[in-house]
Design a protein around this motif. Structure first.
Motif, PDB file in Angstrom:
ATOM      1  N   MET A   1     109.164  -6.339 -74.483  1.00 41.85           N
ATOM      2  CA  MET A   1     109.226  -7.585 -74.875  1.00 41.85           C
ATOM      3  C   MET A   1     110.708  -8.372 -74.235  1.00 41.85           C
ATOM      4  SD  MET A   1     110.623  -7.138 -78.959  1.00 41.85           S
ATOM      5  CE  MET A   1     111.098  -8.929 -79.244  1.00 41.85           C
ATOM      6  N   ASP A   2     110.642  -9.674 -74.387  1.00 42.20           N
ATOM      7  CA  ASP A   2     111.649 -10.581 -73.708  1.00 42.20           C
ATOM      8  C   ASP A   2     112.935 -10.584 -74.683  1.00 42.20           C
ATOM      9  OD1 ASP A   2     109.733 -12.012 -75.774  1.00 42.20           O
ATOM     10  OD2 ASP A   2     110.359 -13.827 -74.758  1.00 42.20           O
ATOM     11  N   PRO A  30     112.903   0.180 -68.670  1.00 48.74           N
ATOM     12  CA  PRO A  30     114.299  -0.442 -69.161  1.00 48.74           C
ATOM     13  C   PRO A  30     115.359   0.248 -69.356  1.00 48.74           C
ATOM     14  CG  PRO A  30     112.417  -1.561 -70.191  1.00 48.74           C
ATOM     15  CD  PRO A  30     111.757  -0.260 -69.553  1.00 48.74           C
ATOM     16  N   ASN A  38     112.282  -0.145 -59.415  1.00 42.29           N
ATOM     17  CA  ASN A  38     112.244  -0.901 -60.593  1.00 42.29           C
ATOM     18  C   ASN A  38     112.758  -2.270 -60.626  1.00 42.29           C
ATOM     19  OD1 ASN A  38     115.167  -1.073 -60.612  1.00 42.29           O
ATOM     20  ND2 ASN A  38     115.328   0.642 -61.890  1.00 42.29           N
ATOM     21  N   LEU A  39     112.667  -2.738 -59.119  1.00 41.38           N
ATOM     22  CA  LEU A  39     113.033  -4.174 -58.839  1.00 41.38           C
ATOM     23  C   LEU A  39     111.487  -4.713 -58.463  1.00 41.38           C
ATOM     24  CD1 LEU A  39     115.902  -4.227 -56.268  1.00 41.38           C
ATOM     25  CD2 LEU A  39     116.008  -4.732 -58.833  1.00 41.38           C
ATOM     26  N   ARG A  40     110.718  -4.037 -58.481  1.00 38.77           N
ATOM     27  CA  ARG A  40     109.219  -4.220 -57.967  1.00 38.77           C
ATOM     28  C   ARG A  40     108.168  -4.003 -59.116  1.00 38.77           C
ATOM     29  NH1 ARG A  40     108.449  -7.903 -53.831  1.00 38.77           N
ATOM     30  NH2 ARG A  40     109.824  -7.282 -52.197  1.00 38.77           N
ATOM     31  N   ALA A  41     108.356  -2.860 -60.009  1.00 37.64           N
ATOM     32  CA  ALA A  41     107.547  -2.598 -61.205  1.00 37.64           C
ATOM     33  C   ALA A  41     108.355  -1.861 -62.186  1.00 37.64           C
ATOM     34  CB  ALA A  41     106.456  -1.586 -60.586  1.00 37.64           C
ATOM     35  N   VAL A  42     108.135  -2.442 -63.241  1.00 33.44           N
ATOM     36  CA  VAL A  42     108.812  -1.950 -64.544  1.00 33.44           C
ATOM     37  C   VAL A  42     107.670  -1.728 -65.469  1.00 33.44           C
ATOM     38  CG1 VAL A  42     110.494  -2.401 -66.378  1.00 33.44           C
ATOM     39  CG2 VAL A  42     110.913  -3.045 -64.086  1.00 33.44           C
ATOM     40  N   ARG A  43     107.962  -0.715 -66.199  1.00 33.26           N
ATOM     41  CA  ARG A  43     106.960  -0.291 -67.254  1.00 33.26           C
ATOM     42  C   ARG A  43     107.701  -0.802 -68.669  1.00 33.26           C
ATOM     43  NH1 ARG A  43     103.035   2.678 -66.481  1.00 33.26           N
ATOM     44  NH2 ARG A  43     103.436   3.343 -64.143  1.00 33.26           N
ATOM     45  N   GLY A  44     106.559  -1.075 -69.727  1.00 28.40           N
ATOM     46  CA  GLY A  44     107.070  -1.521 -70.950  1.00 28.40           C
ATOM     47  C   GLY A  44     106.053  -1.378 -71.790  1.00 28.40           C
ATOM     48  N   GLY A  45     105.948  -2.357 -72.865  1.00 26.67           N
ATOM     49  CA  GLY A  45     105.005  -2.605 -73.635  1.00 26.67           C
ATOM     50  C   GLY A  45     104.804  -1.223 -74.716  1.00 26.67           C
ATOM     51  N   GLU A  46     103.533  -0.788 -74.958  1.00 27.51           N
ATOM     52  CA  GLU A  46     103.436   0.193 -75.877  1.00 27.51           C
ATOM     53  C   GLU A  46     104.050   1.577 -75.451  1.00 27.51           C
ATOM     54  OE1 GLU A  46     101.989  -0.597 -78.489  1.00 27.51           O
ATOM     55  OE2 GLU A  46     101.934   1.523 -79.411  1.00 27.51           O
ATOM     56  N   ARG A  49     107.210   0.883 -77.267  1.00 24.98           N
ATOM     57  CA  ARG A  49     107.296   0.690 -78.844  1.00 24.98           C
ATOM     58  C   ARG A  49     106.488   1.846 -79.481  1.00 24.98           C
ATOM     59  NH1 ARG A  49     105.865  -4.412 -76.564  1.00 24.98           N
ATOM     60  NH2 ARG A  49     103.574  -4.149 -76.888  1.00 24.98           N
ATOM     61  N   ALA A  84     113.792  -5.491 -81.046  1.00 28.42           N
ATOM     62  CA  ALA A  84     114.808  -6.422 -80.903  1.00 28.42           C
ATOM     63  C   ALA A  84     116.190  -6.096 -81.868  1.00 28.42           C
ATOM     64  CB  ALA A  84     114.343  -7.650 -81.615  1.00 28.42           C
TER      65      ALA A  84
END
Lengths: 600, 551, 313
Positions: A1-2, A30, A38-46, A49, A84
């Motif tokens: 998330m941001d 992150p 990681n300047l080109r593809a970053v994993r996140g989300g589920e 979380r 957060a």
């Protein structure tokens, strides 16, 4: 998330503490060092979380290693887990064992709760500089007690109990408690060589770190029997045994298991409630320290019967010895194929995770425990839906207390019907009582349901020399007081219920006549005010008002205050979300009604 | 709007916000909706909370990208390369929806052949995105039961913006992610009534309701209703108008609610052309920079709170705007201004209410026919098409493509062969940095409206640079620097932003009075849409002392 | 059950008895929904129609046959054959006490209906003692510990107003901890998570991380927290200032719903107008685009139509 992350950066020690639980970040996650792909593809989300249930372990890890949880540490946790910072702060600040302010690595927590107070322990205002007041530490048989914790790469916890005169000041000054034997002194029946013990049959007799020793004393025979008869038959045996929950609510265990076994939603979860925090209660601690394999075996049987692939032990944060004991036992079981992908080669998978509580009585509530495990504030959920339908992670969940579970292997070995032949009509089987206070031999006592209060006090050696019975607290702070006139009350569920009392978690705190009952009531009021989660108005404000009224009454009865207290107690009982608020007035009310405390 | 109209015959998003909540996978491509379309992003987040996977394609790791299960940080202007690579991977993995392709599309063979050269390796080399990430998106998109593909100006504000859109439509066609519930294509409109303007025929080639200007039958209907003869040829789009001004063939201009003197790319050129007009009329609620150049200014009313009417949003929902306050003295209702103008030109138009005008529209535009004011009120707006007063159509468009009987499918949706073209302006040793532009959450376009309130989030214009570039340029956060492109230069403070990678810098257009970013941008435009390549200019950044010494 | 063509859900009817009257409502409805469908007032404080009920205030409790304790009508779903009693000595007692407990600890002066309900249920918040002086230490409370109360005053949450930015004012003396702002800022709508509930028990509070100011927090000033706040604890600065000046006249305000002039999402704005000035912007909670939510531009970006003095340079 941001996320909005402040400029505070975690130290290398804090990062290491977090990484020790959830691993170092992959290069495309992150929190990883910037550069390359990681300047080109970053994993996140589920993917991030989805490990929210690691939040409590992560916070423990930082708190254990550093001694407190800094802004930088919270920022790093937030980035790694996609939560957060405000949310992390909200969770961390729910628990009394965490500090978000810098503090010394070494912390001394002195019990100021009912049993310790009654046995000459300190009051809040008596504590030496640097010693924190603590709710019941679950060492009531050795009251008064204190716990020393020292953060570091290897965190160290030591219990000091019973505290010698002046010892608290020494602990505050940096001394460590002297070594003592916890288990033997907690089970006088064992020390006496009582051969009739069942639930405590192995405690103090087998080496709690030895799986072989456990197996040599009937260990894992019950699981083999369970696999032999199949899941439905296991549930049938447990149902036939008449076993009901020992956490206080007394719900039939077999019915709970049946309900979960039949749920189509998957997976099912098994939660063992080992957050033993009811003031005056210490039986689960004794079992966990002295016979940890019995719980693992019992959980494995429960999981097998109800189709759970994973079990969670929510262990009280102040129980370091039980933690070590359970960790050893789980490792040994995994090493021997008793936990894992194919338990005993029987074709079912089961493993266990220990989640440590962090200083929150409310997390012993069956739905608060789910929120706490899931990485949220330990606030109870509204019911329905009930756990059997929607529990941990929203899935069908069996939740049982430690004592409830350790009955199960014995039920399977003896058969449900034979087990049910023990005890009384309304209270079948055996029960552990936590006898503390002014008796000669405080400790955990195992009995077949039936003995009276007088019998139990007798079993504990009778009143101490020079003592005279003033009152007995049955069932803990959420239970109620009875007086000397109630000595012939049979300690069964039906008899106590009929008498307007409760067995609750099995607390039998015996108070000498000299004990200041008003002081006990003020402590109970303060305890609930501290331990209310704050979610619902009746409990959040009601516990405050209750403490205020008790304080006023303690100075002398003021007009209207008894009625006001009844009104507050009634709304807490009627309208609180969970059992904490619903019972927060019980003990005080019983003391007023039965003992005449605070009465004009 | 052009791309969707080309393929499907209707220039609107094919899906609905509520479907985004129910879909299995969402791709946000060239869209920082978290900042630019925050409430649309609420629907995306509902989808994510309901279990949808989120992929974000954007040169920056924007606020939106930070929500992604996987962010793909492509080079600016390599969208077609990425799309074609994804297509080839889907085809080669056997994941294309053959049934849908055969049933509902045309030109597949040519398309398949055209993407054949786009191996993962080549796509990765051209876009900068790791091959594994491209492959993951390709497979996820193709295997998702339903997927939503959403884009914004990151796709359209390029010299080949229409081709960019076509390349995304190709992906949806390839996987059958269109014309079904919860699957579709969502262009997010940048302004509150961009969709409505198009719906109402404010396009050089369309009459209201997307009816073709060059269609004699359609025109005849309007001729009859309006008692006038409509020119039979398409008009000029904005870019063509400026070209015509440049050639001297267009000498008079009526500007309503636009501020081209600040919003056009290569803005100094645009101002020069506006200044050289014989006659410029501006109707606006502000005395904008453009209005300052005008011969006549007609103070209008704020359409959203000082007048009655309708607007259409990005999910084709026509909604009522209503008058809440009186416009300031001297300003008049826009309909009244138009009527007065007509009268001044010798046509005695009657006074009309907004509902009168709307009902006329309904009588001429079949897709709006069922939308009475009363129904718009009752239903909180209605999505087009709405043909009848007693029914609603499905929330998605083009369900016909899935029809069993060929005659029910209508015109097949054509695949488009689209060719990767880099941005018009390449980075050079002289201008080594790629400047891209966009919005921030609390500001809007040239700041004419959003400048009216104080925002705690606002920090004015900055040039955002990566930590690496800040270090190599020797500039600190907050340091004012000079940013120069082949067309001009501005000064702005540096903001170090880890959302950027080395070589990529970012600015907004929100503060043109302080920092006129459009002095830097290039006016290379897409001939099909008339949209300029705001998203890709080449710039250099100089420390001010160095710049002074160098000048 | 969802109709695959229209996408509309089709719900069965459930029959139950409320105060002896038979009523039938759609499956999935709450007891509160059912009561409202009968025109029966059940008081609510923490309930909001865009947020999943937290059932934290416990003022909406009713009796349900077979239930040991009272039941929160805002969140308990109806069941066939359920017997509900919405007024009884027990229910009224509970409501009276909740009103007293809140009224004696929180400033409810801007909470709708409270004065009326206090009268209706006989709530006397004053009988819990004189109000304690406002404190400033609530954000520093140590979890699990408190200063023992002597009962001479009634503890409360009164504290200084937080003003740290130009758009919002936070007056947590008015906070009943309904959780709606947290849920609106968090997972249910905005997903910004600038605020959370921190601390525990009576010391539980709405807080940013370490109580940093809103400008230092993740807040994006969407105002969605303010829209859901039922007690006026969260307020737009402009309204706060007008109330302080005595110029806020809600009874003279008109409300007109229109569409936001910014991006193309098409959010519904409800403009609250007093004397031809927009004084507040909300969004209808039942609209499919916004569900009551806006962004900073929609919420605050109206000033440009009433900055009528100098033309913008």
């Amino acid at each position: 998330m941001d996320l909005k992350i402040s400029s505070s950066v975690a130290t290398s020690g804090e990062r290491a503490a977090v990484d020790a639980v959830i691993g170092a970040p992959a290069p495309d996650e992150p929190g990883a060092l910037r550069g390359g792909t990681n300047l080109r593809a970053v994993r996140g989300g589920e993917a991030l979380r989805g490990i929210r249930h690691q939040l409590l372990p992560v916070l423990h890890s930082v708190n254990d290693r550093i001694g407190w949880i800094s802004r930088g540490a919270i920022n790093y946790v937030a980035e790694r887990m996609d939560v957060a910072p405000a949310e992390v702060y909200g969770v961390a600040s729910f628990y009394a064992l965490f500090s978000m302010e810098p503090r010394e690595r070494r912390q001394v927590h002195a019990c100021v709760d009912l049993a310790c107070r009654a046995m000459g322990g300190p009051r809040e205002e008596d504590l030496p500089e640097g010693v924190h007041p603590s709710p019941c530490l679950g060492a009531c048989e050795r009251a008064p007690a204190a716990l020393v914790m020292e953060a570091g790469a290897t965190v160290r916890h030591e219990l000091a109990a019973p505290l010698a005169t002046g010892e608290l000041a020494a602990l505050a000054g940096g001394a460590w408690p002297s070594a003592e034997s916890a288990v033997a002194s907690a089970t006088p029946q064992v020390a006496r060589g009582d051969s009739t013990l069942v639930l405590l049959g192995r405690v103090g007799r087998v080496d709690p770190s030895s799986l072989d020793d456990y197996r040599a004393h009937d260990g894992y025979r019950a699981l083999a029997r369970a696999i032999e008869i199949g899941p439905e038959a296991v549930v049938a045996e447990v149902t036939a045994s008449g076993l009901v929950g020992r956490g206080g609510a007394a719900f039939p265990t077999g019915r709970k298991w049946q309900a979960v076994a039949g749920q189509p939603a998957a997976p099912h979860h098994l939660v063992c409630n080992a957050d033993e925090s009811e003031p005056g209660t210490f039986k689960d601690r004794v079992v966990l320290e002295g016979d940890p394999f019995s719980l693992i075996e019992a959980m494995t049987i429960a999981a097998y019967a109800t189709g759970c692939a994973h079990g969670w032990i929510y262990l009280r944060g102040e129980y370091p010895r039980a933690l070590a004991s359970l960790e050893r036992a789980i490792a040994a079981c995994r090493g021997s194929g008793l936990l894992g992908d194919d338990v005993l080669g029987a074709g079912f998978a089961f493993d266990v995770t220990i989640i440590r509580g962090a200083g929150a009585y409310i997390c012993g509530e069956e739905t608060a425990i789910f929120n706490s495990i899931e990485g949220y504030r330990g606030e109870p959920r509204n019911k329905p839906p009930f756990p059997v339908e929607s529990g941990l992670f929203g899935k069908p969940t069996v939740i049982n207390n430690v004592e409830t579970l350790v009955n199960v292997p014995h039920i399977l070995l003896r058969g449900g019907a034979e087990w049910a032949a023990q005890g009384s009509e309304g209270s079948k089987g055996r029960k552990l009582f936590c006898v503390s206070g002014a008796v000669r031999e405080p400790g955990v006592y195992e009995v077949e349901f039936g003995p009276t209060l007088r019998d139990l006090i007798g079993l504990a050696g009778g009143m101490r020399d020079g003592s005279e019975l003033g009152a007995v607290l049955l069932g803990g702070a959420a239970g109620g007081f009875v007086g000397p006139g109630d000595l012939d009350l049979p300690l069964t569920m039906e008899a106590t219920r009929a008498a307007g009392a409760t067995l609750g978690s099995g607390v039998v705190l015996v108070l000498d006549r000299s004990v200041d009952m008003v002081d006990q009531l003020r402590r109970i009021a303060a305890f609930f005010r501290d331990e209310s989660c704050g979610q619902c108005v009746p409990c959040r404000v009601g516990t405050v008002r209750q403490e205020e009224i008790v304080s006023r009454l303690a100075r002398g009865t003021t007009p209207g205050d008894l009625a006001l207290l009844r009104d507050v107690g009634r709304v807490m009982r009627d309208a609180s979300i969970c059992g904490l608020g619903q019972t927060a007035n019980n003990a005080i009310e019983s003391a007023i009604a039965r003992l005449g405390v605070l009465q004009p | 709007m052009v791309g969707l109209a080309t393929v499907f015959g209707a220039g609107g998003g094919t899906s609905s916000y509520s479907e985004v909540e129910q879909t299995d996978l969402i791709v946000m491509w060239g869209s920082n909706a978290r900042a630019a379309h925050p409430i649309f992003f609420h629907h995306v987040l509902k989808g994510v909370r309901n279990g949808a996977k989120l992929y974000v394609v954007d040169p920056r790791r924007s606020e939106t990208a930070q929500w992604a299960d996987l962010w793909l940080g492509l080079d600016v202007g390599t969208d077609i390369a990425l799309s074609n690579t994804i297509a080839r991977e889907i085809i080669h993995a056997g994941l294309a929806n053959r049934g849908f392709i055969e049933r509902a599309t045309s030109n597949y063979e040519a398309y398949a052949a055209s993407v054949e050269e786009w191996t993962l390796e080549r796509g990765s080399a051209v876009t900068g995105v790791p091959a594994g990430a491209i492959r993951e998106l390709a497979h996820a998109f193709a295997t998702a039961p339903t997927a939503q593909l959403c884009w914004t100006l990151g796709i359209t504000e390029h010299h080949n913006g229409v081709d960019n859109v076509l390349s995304l439509i190709n992906l949806a066609l390839l996987c059958g992610h269109v014309g079904r519930p919860n699957a579709g294509l969502n262009p997010l409109r940048g302004q509150n009534n961009v969709q409505g303007g198009g719906d109402m025929g404010a396009l050089p080639n369309r009459l209201p309701g997307f009816q073709d200007v060059e269609d004699d039958a359609a025109r005849a209907k309007f001729d009859a209703a309006w008692g006038s003869v409509i020119p039979s040829r398409n008009g000029r789009n904005l870019t063509q108008m400026f070209e015509a001004m440049s050639e001297g063939s267009l000498t008079g201009l009526f500007v309503v609610g636009e501020n081209p003197a600040q919003s056009e790319a290569d803005v100094s050129h645009a101002v020069h052309l506006l200044e050289s007009l014989d006659h410029l009329v501006v109707q606006d609620i502000f005395l904008t920079k453009t209005a300052e150049l005008a011969d006549v200014v007609l103070p209008g009313s704020a359409s959203w709170c000082e007048a009655e009417g309708t607007v259409t949003n990005s999910e084709r929902r026509v909604q009522r705007v209503r008058k809440a306050i009186d416009p300031p003295g001297g300003a008049r209702d826009d309909i009244a201004i138009i009527v007065e103008l007509a009268r001044a030109m010798g046509h005695d138009w009657p006074n009309r209410s907004s509902e009168d005008v709307w009902n006329e529209l309904r009588s001429l535009s079949p897709m709006h026919r069922g939308m009475t004011y009363a129904r718009l009120e009752e239903l909180g707006g209605i999505q087009w098409p709405c043909y009848s007063e007693d029914a609603l159509e499905p929330t998605f468009l083009h369900g016909r493509l899935w029809a069993e009987r060929p005659e029910d499918r209508g015109r097949l949706a054509p695949f488009s062969v689209v060719v990767d073209e880099p941005p018009v302006e390449s980075c050079t040793p002289e201008f080594p940095l790629r400047l891209t532009t966009g919005r921030r959450l609390d500001s809007y376009n040239t700041g004419v409206q959003s400048g009216g309130f104080s925002s705690p989030l606002r920090f004015g214009e900055t040039v955002d640079v990566s930590p690496e570039d800040a270090a190599s340029l020797g500039v600190a956060d907050g340091e004012v620097v000079r940013i120069a492109s082949p067309r001009g230069a501005v000064t702005a403070p540096v903001r170090v932003d880890p959302a950027l990678r080395p070589g990529l810098v970012f600015m907004t257009m929100h503060f043109p009075d302080e920092v006129n970013t459009n002095l830097l941008t290039i006016d290379a435009v897409d001939p099909k849409s008339g949209t300029a390549e705001f998203k890709a200019a080449a710039v250099r950044i100089e420390r001010l002392e160095a710049a002074v010494a160098g000048d | 059950m969802t109709d695959t063509v229209t996408g509309l859900s089709v719900r069965r009817a459930v029959a139950l008895t409320i105060d002896g009257e038979q009523v039938s409502v759609a499956e999935g409805s709450t007891i509160l929904d059912a009561c409202r469908s009968m025109g029966k007032e059940v008081p609510t404080l923490c309930y909001g129609d865009t947020i999943t009920p937290k059932n934290a205030c416990r003022v909406c409790m009713v009796e349900v046959t077979g239930s040991r304790v009272l039941v929160p009508s805002c969140s308990r779903k109806v069941e066939a054959g359920m017997e509900v009693v919405t007024r009884s000595e027990r229910v009224d007692h509970s409501r009276r006490m909740v009103l007293e407990l809140l009224g004696s600890s929180v400033d409810l002066s801007l909470t709708r209906n409270v004065a009326r309900w206090n009268a209706e249920y006989g709530a006397q918040p004053d009988r819990h003692g004189p109000a304690a002086q406002p404190g400033s230490g609530r954000d520093d409370a140590v979890t699990g510990h408190h200063e023992p109360a002597d009962g001479t005053v009634a503890s409360n949450v009164h504290q200084p107003v937080k003003v740290d930015n130009e758009l919002y004012v936070r007056d947590y003396s008015k906070c009943i901890l309904c959780y709606q702002c947290v849920d609106a800022c968090g997972e249910q709508w905005q997903n910004t998570f600038a605020i959370a509930v921190a601390g525990r028990g009576f010391d539980a509070r709405i807080s940013t991380e370490f109580d940093v100011s809103l400008p230092d927090s993740a807040c994006v000033y969407c105002g969605n927290c303010i829209q859901v706040c039922p007690t006026g604890a969260l307020m737009f600065s402009s309204e706060h200032a007008m109330r302080a000046d005595g110029t806020w006249r809600e009874e003279d305000q008109s409300q007109v719903t229109t569409v936001c002039p910014y991006c193309g999402v098409g959010c519904s704005l409800t403009l609250h107008v007093q004397d031809n000035e927009i004084v507040k912007v909300t969004s209808p909670s039942d609209h499919s685009v916004t569900h009551g939510n806006l962004c900073i531009k929609g919420r605050f970006g109206f000033q440009h139509v009433q900055n009528r003095g100098e033309p913008r340079d």
